[in-house]
Design a protein around this motif. Sequence first.
Motif, PDB file in Angstrom:
ATOM      1  N   MET A   1       0.853  -1.168   0.000  1.00 26.72           N
ATOM      2  CA  MET A   1       0.000   0.000   0.000  1.00 26.72           C
ATOM      3  C   MET A   1       0.893   1.223   0.000  1.00 26.72           C
ATOM      4  N   SER A   2       0.722   2.079  -0.965  1.00 31.48           N
ATOM      5  CA  SER A   2       1.581   3.255  -1.066  1.00 31.48           C
ATOM      6  C   SER A   2       1.008   4.401  -0.254  1.00 31.48           C
ATOM      7  N   ALA A   3       1.812   5.463  -0.089  1.00 29.87           N
ATOM      8  CA  ALA A   3       1.398   6.614   0.710  1.00 29.87           C
ATOM      9  C   ALA A   3       0.221   7.328   0.057  1.00 29.87           C
ATOM     10  N   SER A   4       0.159   7.296  -1.264  1.00 28.93           N
ATOM     11  CA  SER A   4      -0.941   7.991  -1.946  1.00 28.93           C
ATOM     12  C   SER A   4      -2.277   7.273  -1.745  1.00 28.93           C
ATOM     13  N   ASP A   5      -2.242   5.968  -1.467  1.00 32.43           N
ATOM     14  CA  ASP A   5      -3.486   5.223  -1.239  1.00 32.43           C
ATOM     15  C   ASP A   5      -4.133   5.592   0.095  1.00 32.43           C
ATOM     16  N   SER A   6      -3.326   5.918   1.103  1.00 34.31           N
ATOM     17  CA  SER A   6      -3.869   6.166   2.433  1.00 34.31           C
ATOM     18  C   SER A   6      -4.365   7.603   2.596  1.00 34.31           C
ATOM     19  N   ARG A   7      -3.968   8.512   1.743  1.00 30.81           N
ATOM     20  CA  ARG A   7      -4.407   9.908   1.853  1.00 30.81           C
ATOM     21  C   ARG A   7      -5.587  10.173   0.935  1.00 30.81           C
ATOM     22  N   PRO A   8      -6.594  10.914   1.429  1.00 31.31           N
ATOM     23  CA  PRO A   8      -7.688  11.270   0.524  1.00 31.31           C
ATOM     24  C   PRO A   8      -7.211  12.319  -0.476  1.00 31.31           C
ATOM     25  N   SER A   9      -7.828  12.318  -1.624  1.00 32.25           N
ATOM     26  CA  SER A   9      -7.422  13.295  -2.630  1.00 32.25           C
ATOM     27  C   SER A   9      -7.829  14.691  -2.180  1.00 32.25           C
ATOM     28  N   PRO A  10      -7.091  15.725  -2.608  1.00 31.90           N
ATOM     29  CA  PRO A  10      -7.425  17.087  -2.197  1.00 31.90           C
ATOM     30  C   PRO A  10      -8.829  17.501  -2.620  1.00 31.90           C
ATOM     31  N   GLY A  11      -9.292  17.001  -3.735  1.00 28.17           N
ATOM     32  CA  GLY A  11     -10.637  17.333  -4.196  1.00 28.17           C
ATOM     33  C   GLY A  11     -11.703  16.774  -3.269  1.00 28.17           C
ATOM     34  N   LEU A  12     -11.481  15.586  -2.722  1.00 22.66           N
ATOM     35  CA  LEU A  12     -12.432  14.962  -1.819  1.00 22.66           C
ATOM     36  C   LEU A  12     -12.574  15.779  -0.533  1.00 22.66           C
ATOM     37  N   LEU A  13     -11.471  16.239   0.019  1.00 23.64           N
ATOM     38  CA  LEU A  13     -11.506  17.044   1.235  1.00 23.64           C
ATOM     39  C   LEU A  13     -12.221  18.369   0.977  1.00 23.64           C
ATOM     40  N   ALA A  14     -11.932  18.975  -0.136  1.00 19.08           N
ATOM     41  CA  ALA A  14     -12.588  20.242  -0.475  1.00 19.08           C
ATOM     42  C   ALA A  14     -14.091  20.048  -0.653  1.00 19.08           C
ATOM     43  N   ARG A  15     -14.475  18.964  -1.301  1.00 23.35           N
ATOM     44  CA  ARG A  15     -15.912  18.698  -1.489  1.00 23.35           C
ATOM     45  C   ARG A  15     -16.597  18.446  -0.144  1.00 23.35           C
ATOM     46  N   ALA A  16     -15.925  17.712   0.743  1.00 21.95           N
ATOM     47  CA  ALA A  16     -16.509  17.426   2.056  1.00 21.95           C
ATOM     48  C   ALA A  16     -16.691  18.708   2.862  1.00 21.95           C
ATOM     49  N   LEU A  17     -15.703  19.578   2.858  1.00 26.42           N
ATOM     50  CA  LEU A  17     -15.817  20.849   3.583  1.00 26.42           C
ATOM     51  C   LEU A  17     -16.899  21.742   2.984  1.00 26.42           C
ATOM     52  N   LYS A  18     -17.008  21.707   1.676  1.00 24.05           N
ATOM     53  CA  LYS A  18     -18.052  22.499   1.010  1.00 24.05           C
ATOM     54  C   LYS A  18     -19.430  21.988   1.400  1.00 24.05           C
ATOM     55  N   LYS A  19     -19.592  20.679   1.486  1.00 21.68           N
ATOM     56  CA  LYS A  19     -20.873  20.080   1.857  1.00 21.68           C
ATOM     57  C   LYS A  19     -21.232  20.434   3.305  1.00 21.68           C
ATOM     58  N   VAL A  20     -20.235  20.380   4.211  1.00 20.91           N
ATOM     59  CA  VAL A  20     -20.484  20.761   5.607  1.00 20.91           C
ATOM     60  C   VAL A  20     -20.910  22.218   5.662  1.00 20.91           C
ATOM     61  N   GLY A  21     -20.266  23.064   4.883  1.00 22.63           N
ATOM     62  CA  GLY A  21     -20.634  24.479   4.840  1.00 22.63           C
ATOM     63  C   GLY A  21     -22.063  24.680   4.359  1.00 22.63           C
ATOM     64  N   GLU A  22     -22.467  23.925   3.363  1.00 26.38           N
ATOM     65  CA  GLU A  22     -23.846  24.030   2.872  1.00 26.38           C
ATOM     66  C   GLU A  22     -24.849  23.567   3.924  1.00 26.38           C
ATOM     67  N   LEU A  23     -24.517  22.478   4.607  1.00 25.64           N
ATOM     68  CA  LEU A  23     -25.443  21.936   5.603  1.00 25.64           C
ATOM     69  C   LEU A  23     -25.606  22.856   6.814  1.00 25.64           C
ATOM     70  N   THR A  24     -24.580  23.617   7.146  1.00 25.63           N
ATOM     71  CA  THR A  24     -24.652  24.472   8.333  1.00 25.63           C
ATOM     72  C   THR A  24     -24.869  25.939   8.002  1.00 25.63           C
ATOM     73  N   SER A  25     -24.993  26.278   6.752  1.00 25.14           N
ATOM     74  CA  SER A  25     -25.203  27.672   6.352  1.00 25.14           C
ATOM     75  C   SER A  25     -26.569  28.156   6.835  1.00 25.14           C
ATOM     76  N   PRO A  26     -26.665  29.373   7.403  1.00 24.34           N
ATOM     77  CA  PRO A  26     -27.950  29.865   7.906  1.00 24.34           C
ATOM     78  C   PRO A  26     -28.992  30.108   6.804  1.00 24.34           C
ATOM     79  N   GLU A  27     -28.579  30.144   5.535  1.00 19.71           N
ATOM     80  CA  GLU A  27     -29.551  30.367   4.453  1.00 19.71           C
ATOM     81  C   GLU A  27     -30.272  29.085   4.037  1.00 19.71           C
ATOM     82  N   THR A  28     -29.694  27.935   4.307  1.00 21.86           N
ATOM     83  CA  THR A  28     -30.324  26.682   3.888  1.00 21.86           C
ATOM     84  C   THR A  28     -31.246  26.161   4.991  1.00 21.86           C
ATOM     85  N   ARG A  29     -32.144  25.288   4.585  1.00 23.67           N
ATOM     86  CA  ARG A  29     -33.086  24.706   5.540  1.00 23.67           C
ATOM     87  C   ARG A  29     -32.353  23.894   6.618  1.00 23.67           C
ATOM     88  N   SER A  30     -31.356  23.074   6.198  1.00 23.14           N
ATOM     89  CA  SER A  30     -30.593  22.267   7.163  1.00 23.14           C
ATOM     90  C   SER A  30     -29.768  23.171   8.081  1.00 23.14           C
TER      91      SER A  30
END
Length: 158
Positions: A1-30
């Motif tokens: 197993m190489s080092a690149s396999d154990s780390r999430p891709s930078p795009g995945l982390l950015a998408r996850a943070l963006k989703k958390v931001g959408e879910l907790t934003s005061p403008e959205t229902r959630s």
Amino acid sequence: MSASDSRPSPGLLARALKKVGELTSPETRSGKVFSKAEQGLTQVAARLAESPTFLRVSGGLMRRGFTLQIRRTSLMEKTLHSLRVPTATEVDSLRDQLRRMGDQVEALGSQLEHVVELLERQEQPPAASHSVSSTISPSGAEPEPVPAPRRRRSGSAR
């Protein structure tokens, strides 16, 4: 197993943070639901922190937990002691004694090195003009060397 396999891709982390931001934003229902839940939980926690009943009960539970842990440790040490196996307390005590002994050995080594340096300085041949003066022997033949005065030792090196 190489080092690149154990780390999430930078795009995945950015998408996850963006989703958390959408879910907790005061403008959205959630986000509105999240804000209401956060305010409610904050109020409940504040009331509990000021409640004498809650503090008494939680303090009692903590005291019982600590007492149980002390009893369990004592029972375990008694069992190990009866089996002639060193307990954690004994191992910690030995570790502390060993550490102190190591410090003392290190200090003694430093003192011994200092004594050896002093002895080496005393054993070095003295310079002709500084430490040896000559006198004429009573027969008038050869001069006798006069030894340099010895340095007096001070008290112990403690």
